[in-house]
Design a protein around this motif. Sequence first.
Motif, PDB file in Angstrom:
ATOM      1  N   MET A   1      21.802  55.750  41.824  1.00  0.00           N
ATOM      2  CA  MET A   1      23.383  56.251  41.937  1.00  0.00           C
ATOM      3  C   MET A   1      22.484  57.816  42.691  1.00  0.00           C
ATOM      4  O   MET A   1      22.035  58.414  42.545  1.00  0.00           O
ATOM      5  N   THR A   2      23.665  58.233  43.482  1.00  0.00           N
ATOM      6  CA  THR A   2      23.726  59.582  44.039  1.00  0.00           C
ATOM      7  C   THR A   2      23.740  60.823  43.305  1.00  0.00           C
ATOM      8  O   THR A   2      24.049  61.025  41.587  1.00  0.00           O
ATOM      9  N   ALA A   3      23.435  61.792  43.490  1.00  0.00           N
ATOM     10  CA  ALA A   3      23.388  63.402  43.003  1.00  0.00           C
ATOM     11  C   ALA A   3      25.080  63.506  42.270  1.00  0.00           C
ATOM     12  O   ALA A   3      26.375  62.928  42.779  1.00  0.00           O
ATOM     13  N   HIS A   4      25.094  63.858  41.015  1.00  0.00           N
ATOM     14  CA  HIS A   4      26.768  64.069  40.161  1.00  0.00           C
ATOM     15  C   HIS A   4      26.507  64.821  38.950  1.00  0.00           C
ATOM     16  O   HIS A   4      25.559  65.785  39.172  1.00  0.00           O
ATOM     17  N   GLY A   5      27.436  65.444  38.724  1.00  0.00           N
ATOM     18  CA  GLY A   5      27.618  65.933  37.723  1.00  0.00           C
ATOM     19  C   GLY A   5      27.417  65.263  35.944  1.00  0.00           C
ATOM     20  O   GLY A   5      27.897  63.826  36.237  1.00  0.00           O
ATOM     21  N   LEU A   6      27.717  65.683  34.777  1.00  0.00           N
ATOM     22  CA  LEU A   6      27.560  65.276  34.036  1.00  0.00           C
ATOM     23  C   LEU A   6      28.750  66.049  32.956  1.00  0.00           C
ATOM     24  O   LEU A   6      28.882  66.904  33.146  1.00  0.00           O
ATOM     25  N   MET A   7      30.133  65.411  32.507  1.00  0.00           N
ATOM     26  CA  MET A   7      31.180  65.628  32.277  1.00  0.00           C
ATOM     27  C   MET A   7      31.070  65.931  30.391  1.00  0.00           C
ATOM     28  O   MET A   7      31.076  65.177  30.174  1.00  0.00           O
ATOM     29  N   PHE A   8      31.554  67.052  29.911  1.00  0.00           N
ATOM     30  CA  PHE A   8      31.365  67.108  28.584  1.00  0.00           C
ATOM     31  C   PHE A   8      33.150  67.756  28.707  1.00  0.00           C
ATOM     32  O   PHE A   8      33.463  68.912  29.070  1.00  0.00           O
ATOM     33  N   HIS A   9      33.243  67.284  26.960  1.00  0.00           N
ATOM     34  CA  HIS A   9      34.290  68.146  26.957  1.00  0.00           C
ATOM     35  C   HIS A   9      34.845  68.876  25.313  1.00  0.00           C
ATOM     36  O   HIS A   9      34.682  70.002  25.447  1.00  0.00           O
TER      37      HIS A   9
END
Length: 289
Positions: A1-9
């Motif tokens: 896994m590369t650098a990434h975001g955690l996505m919330f709603h």
Amino acid sequence: MTAHGLMFHHFHGGGHPVVQGSWSADELGQCIAEHRQRLLLARDFLTLHRAGLLRDEDLVLTFDDGLRSQYDVARPIVEAAGLTAFWFVPTAPLIGIASCLELYRWLRTVAYPSVEAFYEAWQAVIGFSADLAPDDYLAHLSYLTEHDRGYRYWRDEMASPQEYERVMDAMLAPFPPPPRLSLTAHEVRDLLGAGHVIGPHSHSHPTRLDRLTKEQQAIEYVTSTVILEQILGARPVAMSHPCNRVTPHGLAVLRGLGYQLGFSATDTPGDALTMPRRNSAEVRVMVPA
């Protein structure tokens, strides 16, 4: 896994109801604790991204859709942990135009006794069974029910925008107006002042932005950019793609507007304007009970 975001709603608590897929403050706090050593401040993530220095293990928090529940429930938890996040907002609500997507979500998840009760009523209105989606439609989103997939298939693949709005507005009409669901311009400026990074999530949040004409796509991106620039006092340089719908033409428009970072809604590695993210529905399974 590369650098990434955690996505919330969506979030619940403090007057915000539990809705399908929503998180509590405690759940978010547990998630942050689980990943704290890897989470970066939003501006640091952006700076390292610009310099090409992000590490594979780097994470950042991101919030889509510009929701009041995020501001009320999630923001205090994020800041108590010494963190900041990316907040990606549709700009129509910032100038007084209600988000139909959020109004219709409120209808599905709050106005009826249960989301399944909504689906029964919706089925009767459209005259189709809610299991109408092909077996492989959105099959990779394991957190969606069969009826969720059927609704999205009808909304995004079968109904015209006009039919979609006609059906949903008719179902919404008997109910009293919901409370304010979206962030205000004042709250967006407040987030900026606290060190968070603000960017657009389109103007009107179409669910199939990729089906708009080239001109319509450009209008979505340019309008949201101009509105945020006026509110923030500087042109935004980071954004996220609504429903992961983006076209080569759209990416060219975004580059022309000066965007340096864009987030997708999948964990598939991409380029500078399609940075991967993990959906909170998938992250949740990693949170301790």
